[in-house]
Enzyme design. Structure first.
Site, PDB file in Angstrom:
ATOM      1  N   CYS A  38     -23.335  -2.323  -5.780  1.00 22.98           N
ATOM      2  CA  CYS A  38     -23.687  -2.047  -4.382  1.00 22.98           C
ATOM      3  C   CYS A  38     -22.608  -1.203  -3.704  1.00 22.98           C
ATOM      4  O   CYS A  38     -21.503  -1.685  -3.456  1.00 22.98           O
ATOM      5  CB  CYS A  38     -23.884  -3.387  -3.659  1.00 22.98           C
ATOM      6  SG  CYS A  38     -23.979  -3.278  -1.872  1.00 22.98           S
ATOM      7  N   CYS A  75     -21.303  -2.520  -0.407  1.00 20.53           N
ATOM      8  CA  CYS A  75     -20.466  -3.704  -0.629  1.00 20.53           C
ATOM      9  C   CYS A  75     -19.025  -3.298  -0.899  1.00 20.53           C
ATOM     10  O   CYS A  75     -18.090  -3.963  -0.460  1.00 20.53           O
ATOM     11  CB  CYS A  75     -20.990  -4.528  -1.807  1.00 20.53           C
ATOM     12  SG  CYS A  75     -22.638  -5.220  -1.570  1.00 20.53           S
TER      13      CYS A  75
END
Length: 114
Positions: free
Chosen positions: A30, A33
């Site tokens: 991600c 993230c």
């Protein structure tokens, strides 16, 4: 600190009875993230002793992700007294995260004074 299904009860639920526990649900693949991680770590570090940050890899801990209905990452949930009480979805800049944490801590102080 990385939390697993085995350590969740101790590291999040029990710890949140003492102070707010900020849970960062993330995954290695991600991109947002990877942006949020250092930002939230830095902002929590500025508030050492007032709250705690833990991370849950949703790929490794799918049962926890399902338990809390995580459908999008990054997702941040704040636990207090064993329950999620607030949070946000998405990657934000450090200033926004800092404001979120300061508001959380202000509510904590108000509740303690009441």
């Amino acid at each position: 600190m990385d939390v697993t299904t085995e350590t969740f009860e101790r590291d999040v639920v029990e710890r949140s009875r003492e102070l707010p526990v900020v849970v960062d649900f993330w995954a290695a693949w991600c991109g947002p993230c990877r942006t949020l991680g250092p930002a939230i770590e830095g902002e929590v570090a500025k508030r050492t002793g007032k709250l705690e940050l833990v991370k849950i890899d949703i790929d490794a801990e799918q049962a926890l992700a399902a338990r809390f209905g995580i459908q999008s990452i990054p997702t941040v949930a704040v636990f207090r007294d064993g329950e999620p009480v607030t949070g946000f979805v998405g990657a934000y800049p450090p200033a926004t995260i800092g404001k979120f944490l300061d508001e959380l801590l202000a509510k904590e102080a108000e509740a303690a004074a009441a």
